[in-house]
Design a protein around this motif. Structure first.
Motif, PDB file in Angstrom:
ATOM      1  N   ALA A  58       7.707  -5.162  -3.416  1.00 17.14           N
ATOM      2  CA  ALA A  58       6.667  -4.591  -2.696  1.00 17.14           C
ATOM      3  C   ALA A  58       5.441  -4.568  -3.852  1.00 17.14           C
ATOM      4  O   ALA A  58       5.775  -3.972  -4.696  1.00 17.14           O
ATOM      5  CB  ALA A  58       7.145  -3.194  -2.468  1.00 17.14           C
ATOM      6  N   VAL A  59       4.383  -4.874  -3.308  1.00 15.16           N
ATOM      7  CA  VAL A  59       3.203  -5.094  -4.215  1.00 15.16           C
ATOM      8  C   VAL A  59       1.921  -4.498  -3.605  1.00 15.16           C
ATOM      9  O   VAL A  59       1.916  -4.265  -2.506  1.00 15.16           O
ATOM     10  CB  VAL A  59       3.011  -6.336  -4.586  1.00 15.16           C
ATOM     11  CG1 VAL A  59       4.137  -7.063  -5.401  1.00 15.16           C
ATOM     12  CG2 VAL A  59       2.571  -7.458  -3.645  1.00 15.16           C
ATOM     13  N   ARG A  60       1.065  -4.166  -4.391  1.00 10.42           N
ATOM     14  CA  ARG A  60      -0.410  -3.847  -4.059  1.00 10.42           C
ATOM     15  C   ARG A  60      -1.330  -5.259  -4.563  1.00 10.42           C
ATOM     16  O   ARG A  60      -0.811  -5.518  -5.500  1.00 10.42           O
ATOM     17  CB  ARG A  60      -1.054  -2.691  -4.728  1.00 10.42           C
ATOM     18  CG  ARG A  60      -2.432  -2.363  -4.152  1.00 10.42           C
ATOM     19  CD  ARG A  60      -2.782  -0.968  -4.514  1.00 10.42           C
ATOM     20  NE  ARG A  60      -4.021  -0.703  -4.029  1.00 10.42           N
ATOM     21  CZ  ARG A  60      -4.847   0.116  -4.238  1.00 10.42           C
ATOM     22  NH1 ARG A  60      -4.660   1.099  -5.058  1.00 10.42           N
ATOM     23  NH2 ARG A  60      -5.980   0.330  -3.781  1.00 10.42           N
ATOM     24  N   ARG A  61      -2.021  -5.767  -3.778  1.00 10.95           N
ATOM     25  CA  ARG A  61      -2.652  -6.963  -4.341  1.00 10.95           C
ATOM     26  C   ARG A  61      -4.320  -6.511  -4.365  1.00 10.95           C
ATOM     27  O   ARG A  61      -4.839  -5.544  -3.750  1.00 10.95           O
ATOM     28  CB  ARG A  61      -2.789  -8.118  -3.098  1.00 10.95           C
ATOM     29  CG  ARG A  61      -1.632  -8.882  -3.430  1.00 10.95           C
ATOM     30  CD  ARG A  61      -1.621 -10.017  -2.885  1.00 10.95           C
ATOM     31  NE  ARG A  61      -0.177 -10.962  -2.871  1.00 10.95           N
ATOM     32  CZ  ARG A  61       0.640 -10.925  -2.051  1.00 10.95           C
ATOM     33  NH1 ARG A  61       0.704 -10.407  -0.932  1.00 10.95           N
ATOM     34  NH2 ARG A  61       1.688 -11.562  -2.212  1.00 10.95           N
ATOM     35  N   GLY A  62      -5.022  -7.229  -5.360  1.00  9.49           N
ATOM     36  CA  GLY A  62      -6.272  -7.094  -5.510  1.00  9.49           C
ATOM     37  C   GLY A  62      -6.974  -8.363  -6.047  1.00  9.49           C
ATOM     38  O   GLY A  62      -6.180  -9.114  -6.787  1.00  9.49           O
ATOM     39  N   HIS A 103       8.831   6.310   1.851  1.00  8.35           N
ATOM     40  CA  HIS A 103       9.497   5.829   2.854  1.00  8.35           C
ATOM     41  C   HIS A 103      10.998   5.408   2.398  1.00  8.35           C
ATOM     42  O   HIS A 103      11.902   4.929   3.254  1.00  8.35           O
ATOM     43  CB  HIS A 103       8.962   4.190   3.112  1.00  8.35           C
ATOM     44  CG  HIS A 103       7.561   4.359   3.788  1.00  8.35           C
ATOM     45  ND1 HIS A 103       6.506   4.383   3.174  1.00  8.35           N
ATOM     46  CD2 HIS A 103       7.532   4.143   5.115  1.00  8.35           C
ATOM     47  CE1 HIS A 103       5.545   4.274   4.008  1.00  8.35           C
ATOM     48  NE2 HIS A 103       6.083   4.155   5.275  1.00  8.35           N
ATOM     49  N   GLY A 104      11.552   6.152   1.430  1.00  7.80           N
ATOM     50  CA  GLY A 104      12.817   6.477   0.905  1.00  7.80           C
ATOM     51  C   GLY A 104      13.473   4.990   0.751  1.00  7.80           C
ATOM     52  O   GLY A 104      14.724   4.836   0.703  1.00  7.80           O
ATOM     53  N   ILE A 105      12.509   4.386  -0.043  1.00  4.35           N
ATOM     54  CA  ILE A 105      13.090   3.018  -0.485  1.00  4.35           C
ATOM     55  C   ILE A 105      13.094   3.003  -1.914  1.00  4.35           C
ATOM     56  O   ILE A 105      12.149   3.368  -2.894  1.00  4.35           O
ATOM     57  CB  ILE A 105      11.868   1.840  -0.182  1.00  4.35           C
ATOM     58  CG1 ILE A 105      12.001   1.904   1.467  1.00  4.35           C
ATOM     59  CG2 ILE A 105      12.530   0.621  -0.994  1.00  4.35           C
ATOM     60  CD1 ILE A 105      10.722   1.168   1.611  1.00  4.35           C
ATOM     61  N   ARG A 148      15.230  -4.281  -2.233  1.00  2.00           N
ATOM     62  CA  ARG A 148      16.417  -4.733  -2.005  1.00  2.00           C
ATOM     63  C   ARG A 148      16.300  -5.472  -0.672  1.00  2.00           C
ATOM     64  O   ARG A 148      16.817  -6.568  -0.472  1.00  2.00           O
ATOM     65  CB  ARG A 148      17.729  -3.578  -1.831  1.00  2.00           C
ATOM     66  CG  ARG A 148      18.909  -4.162  -1.450  1.00  2.00           C
ATOM     67  CD  ARG A 148      20.021  -3.147  -1.469  1.00  2.00           C
ATOM     68  NE  ARG A 148      20.143  -2.360  -2.687  1.00  2.00           N
ATOM     69  CZ  ARG A 148      20.342  -2.456  -3.901  1.00  2.00           C
ATOM     70  NH1 ARG A 148      20.623  -3.743  -4.228  1.00  2.00           N
ATOM     71  NH2 ARG A 148      20.152  -1.710  -4.895  1.00  2.00           N
ATOM     72  N   ALA A 149      15.267  -4.990   0.206  1.00  7.10           N
ATOM     73  CA  ALA A 149      15.038  -5.693   1.417  1.00  7.10           C
ATOM     74  C   ALA A 149      13.588  -5.923   1.766  1.00  7.10           C
ATOM     75  O   ALA A 149      12.702  -5.095   1.017  1.00  7.10           O
ATOM     76  CB  ALA A 149      15.715  -4.922   2.595  1.00  7.10           C
ATOM     77  N   PRO A 150      13.270  -6.717   2.506  1.00  8.88           N
ATOM     78  CA  PRO A 150      11.866  -6.989   2.709  1.00  8.88           C
ATOM     79  C   PRO A 150      11.099  -5.770   3.242  1.00  8.88           C
ATOM     80  O   PRO A 150      11.674  -4.947   3.982  1.00  8.88           O
ATOM     81  CB  PRO A 150      11.794  -7.950   3.689  1.00  8.88           C
ATOM     82  CG  PRO A 150      12.856  -8.522   3.774  1.00  8.88           C
ATOM     83  CD  PRO A 150      14.029  -7.712   3.198  1.00  8.88           C
ATOM     84  N   ILE A 151       9.993  -5.517   2.924  1.00 12.23           N
ATOM     85  CA  ILE A 151       9.259  -4.090   3.454  1.00 12.23           C
ATOM     86  C   ILE A 151       8.133  -4.575   4.527  1.00 12.23           C
ATOM     87  O   ILE A 151       7.755  -5.640   4.740  1.00 12.23           O
ATOM     88  CB  ILE A 151       8.493  -3.454   2.091  1.00 12.23           C
ATOM     89  CG1 ILE A 151       7.511  -4.173   1.653  1.00 12.23           C
ATOM     90  CG2 ILE A 151       9.551  -2.910   1.263  1.00 12.23           C
ATOM     91  CD1 ILE A 151       6.273  -3.579   1.067  1.00 12.23           C
ATOM     92  N   ALA A 152       7.874  -3.932   5.406  1.00  8.23           N
ATOM     93  CA  ALA A 152       6.713  -3.978   6.240  1.00  8.23           C
ATOM     94  C   ALA A 152       5.408  -4.067   5.473  1.00  8.23           C
ATOM     95  O   ALA A 152       5.165  -3.074   4.881  1.00  8.23           O
ATOM     96  CB  ALA A 152       6.827  -3.089   7.427  1.00  8.23           C
ATOM     97  N   ASN A 153       4.617  -4.945   5.998  1.00 10.32           N
ATOM     98  CA  ASN A 153       3.219  -4.787   5.396  1.00 10.32           C
ATOM     99  C   ASN A 153       2.272  -3.752   5.986  1.00 10.32           C
ATOM    100  O   ASN A 153       2.517  -3.681   7.065  1.00 10.32           O
ATOM    101  CB  ASN A 153       2.374  -6.209   5.489  1.00 10.32           C
ATOM    102  CG  ASN A 153       3.127  -7.294   4.839  1.00 10.32           C
ATOM    103  OD1 ASN A 153       3.794  -6.967   3.751  1.00 10.32           O
ATOM    104  ND2 ASN A 153       2.931  -8.447   5.290  1.00 10.32           N
ATOM    105  N   THR A 154       1.602  -2.803   5.155  1.00  8.86           N
ATOM    106  CA  THR A 154       0.657  -2.299   5.628  1.00  8.86           C
ATOM    107  C   THR A 154      -0.779  -2.509   5.078  1.00  8.86           C
ATOM    108  O   THR A 154      -0.813  -3.652   4.366  1.00  8.86           O
ATOM    109  CB  THR A 154       1.129  -0.722   4.980  1.00  8.86           C
ATOM    110  OG1 THR A 154       0.651  -0.704   3.605  1.00  8.86           O
ATOM    111  CG2 THR A 154       2.521  -0.175   5.027  1.00  8.86           C
ATOM    112  N   GLY A 155      -1.595  -1.891   5.179  1.00  8.65           N
ATOM    113  CA  GLY A 155      -2.888  -2.222   4.716  1.00  8.65           C
ATOM    114  C   GLY A 155      -3.024  -2.085   3.334  1.00  8.65           C
ATOM    115  O   GLY A 155      -3.913  -2.969   2.713  1.00  8.65           O
ATOM    116  N   GLU A 156      -2.159  -1.337   2.783  1.00 10.65           N
ATOM    117  CA  GLU A 156      -2.271  -1.287   1.003  1.00 10.65           C
ATOM    118  C   GLU A 156      -1.222  -1.902   0.499  1.00 10.65           C
ATOM    119  O   GLU A 156      -1.327  -2.285  -0.695  1.00 10.65           O
ATOM    120  CB  GLU A 156      -2.421   0.121   0.815  1.00 10.65           C
ATOM    121  CG  GLU A 156      -3.214   0.647  -0.435  1.00 10.65           C
ATOM    122  CD  GLU A 156      -3.564   2.110  -0.780  1.00 10.65           C
ATOM    123  OE1 GLU A 156      -4.419   2.073  -1.177  1.00 10.65           O
ATOM    124  OE2 GLU A 156      -2.529   3.013  -0.021  1.00 10.65           O
TER     125      GLU A 156
END
Length: 154
Positions: free
Chosen positions: A10-14, A39-41, A68-76
């Motif tokens: 899970a990342v933030r990109r810039g 999100h309790g991850i 552990r599992a793919p996350i849903a993309n958000t705006g951030e």
């Protein structure tokens, strides 16, 4: 040298210039950590950062945590991954200003062992980052390949 298994992240990109990384990475990791907590991850490993050179001296950076599992993309926050395959891992435990010397050690090893970098490296921060700095125990991980049998390889 070791084998790295494919790792979901899970990342933030810039898009940054290299001089911005030192401040951006800790704050990006903090944003991802808060998102995961909300999100309790639970992360499955230490925070990391990876960057990809773009034309014009700009880099696309991503910073975050393995999950552990793919996350849903958000705006951030976005899903990403770290690749599977052989890697060279080099520890850096000196002051931050000496970090380039550790990257030179990676390049020297590649030349000595006749190995080739097969992608962009990443840094794993074994000291949990604060919003101000990444710590001093940094593991540099470089994906590699041996194009020919090398007599120097152990």
């Amino acid at each position: 040298m070791r084998f790295h298994s494919d790792e979901l992240t899970a990342v933030r990109r810039g898009h940054l210039v290299p001089e911005q990384l030192e401040d951006w990475v800790p704050s990006a990791c903090a944003v991802v950590a808060e998102h995961l907590r909300h999100h309790g991850i639970a992360p499955t490993g230490y925070p990391f950062a990876r960057w990809h050179p773009l034309p014009g001296g700009v880099i696309e950076a991503e910073a975050g945590f393995p999950v552990r599992a793919p996350i849903a993309n958000t705006g951030e926050i976005e899903a990403s991954s770290l690749p599977a395959g052989p890697v060279l891992a080099v520890w850096h435990t000196d002051p931050d200003e000496k970090l380039p010397l550790s990257y030179h050690a990676v390049q020297d090893w590649l030349e000595t062992e006749e190995a080739v970098a097969t992608g962009d490296s990443w840094e794993i921060y074994h000291d949990l980052p604060t919003c101000y700095r990444v710590g001093t125990r940094i593991e540099i991980v470089q994906p590699i390949l041996f194009p020919t049998a090398s007599p120097h390889r152990n």
